[in-house]
Motif scaffolding. Sequence first.
Motif, PDB file in Angstrom:
ATOM      1  N   LYS A 185     -11.526 -10.594 -16.625  1.00 13.89           N
ATOM      2  CA  LYS A 185     -12.485  -9.915 -17.484  1.00 13.89           C
ATOM      3  C   LYS A 185     -11.764  -8.785 -18.213  1.00 13.89           C
ATOM      4  O   LYS A 185     -11.253  -7.861 -17.578  1.00 13.89           O
ATOM      5  CB  LYS A 185     -13.655  -9.361 -16.677  1.00 13.89           C
ATOM      6  CG  LYS A 185     -14.741  -8.734 -17.551  1.00 13.89           C
ATOM      7  CD  LYS A 185     -15.948  -8.307 -16.723  1.00 13.89           C
ATOM      8  CE  LYS A 185     -17.055  -7.754 -17.625  1.00 13.89           C
ATOM      9  NZ  LYS A 185     -18.254  -7.369 -16.834  1.00 13.89           N
ATOM     10  N   ARG A 289     -22.105 -16.963 -10.298  1.00  9.87           N
ATOM     11  CA  ARG A 289     -22.488 -15.550 -10.418  1.00  9.87           C
ATOM     12  C   ARG A 289     -21.396 -14.753 -11.131  1.00  9.87           C
ATOM     13  O   ARG A 289     -21.679 -13.971 -12.054  1.00  9.87           O
ATOM     14  CB  ARG A 289     -22.748 -14.972  -9.023  1.00  9.87           C
ATOM     15  CG  ARG A 289     -23.076 -13.492  -9.017  1.00  9.87           C
ATOM     16  CD  ARG A 289     -23.232 -12.970  -7.588  1.00  9.87           C
ATOM     17  NE  ARG A 289     -22.034 -13.209  -6.792  1.00  9.87           N
ATOM     18  CZ  ARG A 289     -20.926 -12.467  -6.870  1.00  9.87           C
ATOM     19  NH1 ARG A 289     -20.851 -11.461  -7.727  1.00  9.87           N
ATOM     20  NH2 ARG A 289     -19.892 -12.738  -6.092  1.00  9.87           N
ATOM     21  N   VAL A 290     -20.136 -14.961 -10.721  1.00  7.27           N
ATOM     22  CA  VAL A 290     -19.016 -14.223 -11.320  1.00  7.27           C
ATOM     23  C   VAL A 290     -18.839 -14.606 -12.787  1.00  7.27           C
ATOM     24  O   VAL A 290     -18.579 -13.755 -13.641  1.00  7.27           O
ATOM     25  CB  VAL A 290     -17.720 -14.483 -10.528  1.00  7.27           C
ATOM     26  CG1 VAL A 290     -16.508 -13.880 -11.236  1.00  7.27           C
ATOM     27  CG2 VAL A 290     -17.836 -13.918  -9.118  1.00  7.27           C
ATOM     28  N   GLU A 293     -21.517 -12.941 -14.914  1.00  7.44           N
ATOM     29  CA  GLU A 293     -21.216 -11.513 -15.042  1.00  7.44           C
ATOM     30  C   GLU A 293     -20.053 -11.287 -16.002  1.00  7.44           C
ATOM     31  O   GLU A 293     -20.069 -10.362 -16.822  1.00  7.44           O
ATOM     32  CB  GLU A 293     -20.896 -10.929 -13.670  1.00  7.44           C
ATOM     33  CG  GLU A 293     -20.605  -9.438 -13.697  1.00  7.44           C
ATOM     34  CD  GLU A 293     -20.292  -8.891 -12.312  1.00  7.44           C
ATOM     35  OE1 GLU A 293     -19.752  -7.774 -12.239  1.00  7.44           O
ATOM     36  OE2 GLU A 293     -20.582  -9.586 -11.314  1.00  7.44           O
ATOM     37  N   THR A 294     -19.052 -12.161 -15.918  1.00  4.71           N
ATOM     38  CA  THR A 294     -17.896 -12.060 -16.806  1.00  4.71           C
ATOM     39  C   THR A 294     -18.315 -12.252 -18.257  1.00  4.71           C
ATOM     40  O   THR A 294     -17.735 -11.659 -19.172  1.00  4.71           O
ATOM     41  CB  THR A 294     -16.840 -13.116 -16.421  1.00  4.71           C
ATOM     42  OG1 THR A 294     -16.416 -12.890 -15.071  1.00  4.71           O
ATOM     43  CG2 THR A 294     -15.633 -13.047 -17.335  1.00  4.71           C
ATOM     44  N   ALA A 297     -23.487 -10.883 -18.550  1.00  4.82           N
ATOM     45  CA  ALA A 297     -24.864 -10.969 -18.077  1.00  4.82           C
ATOM     46  C   ALA A 297     -24.895 -10.782 -16.566  1.00  4.82           C
ATOM     47  O   ALA A 297     -23.871 -10.541 -15.933  1.00  4.82           O
ATOM     48  CB  ALA A 297     -25.477 -12.305 -18.466  1.00  4.82           C
ATOM     49  N   GLU A 298     -26.074 -10.904 -16.012  1.00  3.36           N
ATOM     50  CA  GLU A 298     -26.217 -10.790 -14.565  1.00  3.36           C
ATOM     51  C   GLU A 298     -26.944 -12.012 -14.035  1.00  3.36           C
ATOM     52  O   GLU A 298     -27.989 -12.402 -14.540  1.00  3.36           O
ATOM     53  CB  GLU A 298     -26.995  -9.529 -14.177  1.00  3.36           C
ATOM     54  CG  GLU A 298     -27.154  -9.371 -12.675  1.00  3.36           C
ATOM     55  CD  GLU A 298     -27.922  -8.126 -12.272  1.00  3.36           C
ATOM     56  OE1 GLU A 298     -28.276  -7.991 -11.088  1.00  3.36           O
ATOM     57  OE2 GLU A 298     -28.193  -7.305 -13.168  1.00  3.36           O
ATOM     58  N   SER A 300     -27.944 -12.953 -10.323  1.00  2.95           N
ATOM     59  CA  SER A 300     -27.922 -12.486  -8.935  1.00  2.95           C
ATOM     60  C   SER A 300     -28.001 -13.656  -7.962  1.00  2.95           C
ATOM     61  O   SER A 300     -28.394 -14.774  -8.319  1.00  2.95           O
ATOM     62  CB  SER A 300     -29.082 -11.534  -8.681  1.00  2.95           C
ATOM     63  OG  SER A 300     -30.319 -12.229  -8.768  1.00  2.95           O
TER      64      SER A 300
END
Length: 477
Positions: A185, A289-290, A293-294, A297-298, A300
Amino acid sequence: MKILRNTALGLILMLSAFAVGCTNQPGVITNSNNPASASPAVAASPNVSSTAAVTLPVLDALFSDQGFKTTLQTKLQLTDEQLAQIQKIATDEVVRLRDENAEDQTNGTDRAEQSRQRATEAIGVVLGAKTDEFFGLARDYWIAGGLDKGATTEPTATLPTVPNSVPKDTRVVVNIPAFRMDVFKNGELVKSYKIGIGYPEFPLPTGLRKAETIIFNPTWTPPDEPWVKNAMKGQKVAAGSKLNPLGPIKIPIGSPSLIHGGKSPAKIGTFASHGCVGLTTAQVKDFARVLAETAGAELSDAQIQKFLRNPTRTQAVKLAQTVPVELRYETIVMEDGTLHIYRDVYNQDSNTLANLRAVLEANKTSLEDLSDDDRAEVLEAVNAMSLHPSKQNANSKSVKSVNSAVPSPSPAMTDANDATAKRADQKPRAKKPIAKSQKEVVIELAGLKGKGYPAAVKLDTGSGKPAPQPEVAKSTQ
C-alpha cells in the motif's frame, strides 16, 4: 460516503475452470513480465528470460473462448477444420495427462514439457508456417487475460525493469517460485501470504493483471472438457457445495485467472491449482479484508461473515479502486540482505550466473564484492538449484576459476566482510548438502543488511500458526 458497492450477481462470470477449482491458463509460460493490459511497454527484467514455452494441455481451454477462435480466424485466416484439428490435439494431451495422473507426480514439469513437444509438432503439421504466429497469439491472449490490449484507455501500473523491484505504489505482488503473495500500500508492504500455485501443466502466467471485484459465495460451472466427469458437464455447482472447488471467495484478476480459497493447508506452498493463486478459506477471508482496505475502503470481519452467512447467495463487492496484481517469476531474490535461491518450479532456466549477477547489481553489489566463502557458497547453491546442475562443489575447478577471475572487492565491502568474520570468530559456516527436492536455499551475505526486497510482513502460512524462521546461511527445505 459509501465506498463499497454491493450487488447480488444475477449471472456469474463465465469460468473455464479445472476440476481443482481454477480457470486454466491458456498455454504460455514466460519469464518476461509482459503487461496484461494496456500498460506501457517496458523492458523485461534481467532476471528473467524472454523465451516462451506453450503448455498445450492448457491451450485446450482457450478453445472454449469464442473470442480466441475469432482472433485466430481473423488474424491467421484459419479454417474451421484447422481449428477443430488443433483443438483435438490439445484435448488429447489433456486426456493423456489426466490418465497419467500427472498433477500428482513429482516429475510433472517433465511431463508437461513432453506434452508440449508432442502437441507442438502435431500443430506444426496442421499450420505449417503459421505455427509460430499461432503460439504468439495464444501467448498474448493468455497474458492479456483474454482482453484486447488496445480496448481500454484506463491508466495502469507498469512492470519493473530490474529484478527484485520494490513497488512504490499500491499493488499485489505474487512471486511464483517463492509461493508468496505480498500486498503493498503506497509502497509499504503490509501483509504477506504463503500460497499454492498452478501445476507445471497448468501454470500461473507472468505479467500485470488487476483486481476489481471480490466475489463471495461463487458458483462454479464445469466446462465441457474431457477432464470433467460426464455427470458434471454443464451442471452449475452451487456456492457452498462441497463439490465447488473455489471456496467461499474468489477475486478475478483478468480472465481466466483467479485468486481464490478452498485449499487445504497441506496444499499451501505446493502445486495446488490449475493456473490460479490458491489460498485456504481462512487466508482468503483475510486477504479479501486486506485487499479492500488497500483499495481505500473498509471490509470488516463482521461484513465478511454476513456475506458468507448464506452460502447459496452470490454477492460481489466492487473495490473502490483497481488494484494491480503483478505476477513475477524470480528464483533469485535478495531479501533484506539475505539471498534466497528458489527451485525453478516451471523449468524456466532462471537459476543462472547471469541472473545472479543481475540480482546483485540491482542491489548495488556484485560477485566481486562478496567474500571468497560467500561467493563460493552462492555459486554452489545457484548451481545446485539450476535446471542442469553440474557435479561440482566449492572446491571444484569451475568455482576456483570464477573466484580467480573476479577483481578484489571494494574497500567498503572488505571492511564489512572482515567485521562479519570477526563477529563470527572466524568459525566455518555449517552447511548441509542441497537436496534435489529442496525448495529454497537461504544465504546471509555480509554487509548487505537492509538491501533488496523486503522480508515477509505478518506472513500468513495458511497453517494457522506463526511462520517458521528460515535457517540463514544454511540450506532450508
